[in-house]
Scaffold this active site. Structure first.
Site, PDB file in Angstrom:
ATOM      1  CD  GLU A 102      48.502  11.321 -37.096  1.00 47.00           C
ATOM      2  OE1 GLU A 102      48.000  10.455 -37.823  1.00 47.00           O
ATOM      3  OE2 GLU A 102      47.953  11.735 -36.048  1.00 47.00           O
TER       4      GLU A 102
ATOM      5  CG  ASP B 106      26.148  -5.803  -3.905  1.00 51.61           C
ATOM      6  OD1 ASP B 106      25.703  -6.454  -2.936  1.00 51.61           O
ATOM      7  OD2 ASP B 106      26.754  -6.321  -4.859  1.00 51.61           O
TER       8      ASP B 106
ATOM      9  N   GLY C  67      25.976  -9.375 -11.693  1.00 51.79           N
ATOM     10  CA  GLY C  67      25.934 -10.643 -10.979  1.00 51.79           C
ATOM     11  C   GLY C  67      25.758 -11.829 -11.903  1.00 51.79           C
TER      12      GLY C  67
END
Length: 387
Positions: A66, A214, A308
């Site tokens: 606004e 990983d 996972g």
């Protein structure tokens, strides 16, 4: 999406309330991925059939939509109609109340898509406008506005972030070979799509098994705002030299209160890393619902769950997944590690359904998106002040 030039809007054709509200929703998207813990909001000011101001909330702590629209309109705001995608705020936070700003500018009418569920607002912004003699209409394009800010509404009403589960598997449902090799299941286009998701959501979450297997970075590669990284690690097995700790941005590790105090101390010297002990669940692991409450308390509206099979299954079992993106690679392993573990329905009636399903092709991969909960598939509420 960039705001449309005013020259293209002035006098081009007669627009209705729905057209102006839809324009406000389009403008609100300029803040996508940048406003958390605040919602995306768009505002359009219209006078005598012409757009005199428009704005979006672009960043938490910055001016609200606004304010931007009023700044553009200047004196043209007097007597104008404001179309706002969420109820103007009525409280002093990091910025002054927008309801007061609209009244001071002389706006004569305000059309609001949805009331703000934040207890600090919750109808008081609309009431303040009406008390000042401003005509207010609510509920226009409520469903579209609800969907646009679903993460914000989830955090405020449920006390937890919206959880979006991302899975990637072969056509026969495997995420890795028997040896654990998983890079990469999907192609470049799918991985770039995941990067886009990371840019839009407030946090990325994985389990400790993903960290150990990983050693991921969990970052947005293009730079800029980095989502908060979250690791669910009940016994604090995460190594302090994991790659994610060397990346920009914050990391939060959730462990159980039974986790070794000595292990907690290993992370005290790491910058931007916090270890948060929470109550254990019935399985002895981190109580997911309590951890998610802490995530919400940090002002994080959304979470991209990239963990996972174990973590994904735990979230699904607890009914904590709101949305799903499932990439299916056009290949077969005919054996390996399944995308999900521990879900054993006895009948097809017990299967978890998806709602609002969309299927697309991303590069060579198939992408299935859907809602995991019926109550987030569409806006089912009604503004108590709607007419």
């Amino acid at each position: 999406m960039s705001p449309l030039p005013l020259s293209l809007l002035k006098g081009a054709f007669l627009m209705l309330d729905t057209d102006y509200m839809r324009l406000a929703l389009d403008i609100a998207r300029a803040g996508k991925g940048q406003t958390s813990p605040n919602p995306m909001v768009g505002c359009v000011l219209v006078k005598d059939g012409e757009v005199v101001g428009q704005g979006a909330h672009l960043k938490a702590g910055g001016p609200h939509a606004e304010v931007h629209a009023l700044h553009m309109a200047k004196d043209g705001a007097a007597g104008a109609t404001a179309y706002v995608t969420l109820e103007p705020c009525s409280h002093f936070g990091r910025t002054p109340p927008c309801a007061d700003a609209l009244v001071a500018a002389g706006v004569s009418r305000v059309v609001v898509a949805l009331l703000d569920p934040d207890p600090r607002v919750a109808g008081t912004g609309v009431q303040r406008l009406r008390d000042a003699g401003v005509e207010v209409t609510t509920g226009l394009l409520a469903d579209e506005a609800y969907q646009q800010n679903l993460p914000f509404f989830t955090r405020v009403t449920k006390g937890r972030p919206l959880v979006h589960l991302k899975l990637a598997a072969t056509l026969d449902g495997y995420v890795a070979t028997e040896s654990g090799h998983s890079q990469y299941v999907t192609g470049d286009a799918a991985r770039e799509a995941v990067q886009a998701m990371r840019r839009e959501l407030s946090s990325i979450a994985v389990g400790v098994k993903t960290v150990l297997a990983d050693n991921p970075r969990l970052t947005v590669h293009a730079g800029g705002r980095q989502p908060t990284r979250i690791v669910f690690d009940s016994r604090l097995q995460t190594p302090p030299d994991a790659r994610l700790f060397s990346e920009p941005g914050n990391t939060v590790i959730y462990c159980t209160r039974e986790a070794s105090e000595q292990k907690r101390h290993r992370f005290e010297t790491l910058p931007r890393v916090e270890v948060v002990p929470v109550e254990a669940g019935h399985d002895g692991r981190v109580h997911l619902a309590k951890a998610l409450k802490n995530v919400a308390d940090r002002g994080l509206n959304s979470m991209l769950l990239e963990g996972g099979p174990t973590l994904a299954s735990a979230f699904l079992r607890e009914g904590l997944v709101d949305e799903l993106t499932y990439f299916l690679a056009p290949k077969f392993l005919v054996g390996g590690r399944s995308a999900l573990a521990g879900l054993h329905p006895a009948t097809m009636d017990e299967a978890m359904p998806l709602y609002d399903i969309r299927v697309t092709q991303v590069g060579q991969d198939i992408c299935v998106r859907g809602r995991c909960r019926a109550d987030v598939a569409s806006y089912n509420g009604k503004d108590p002040l709607s007419e």
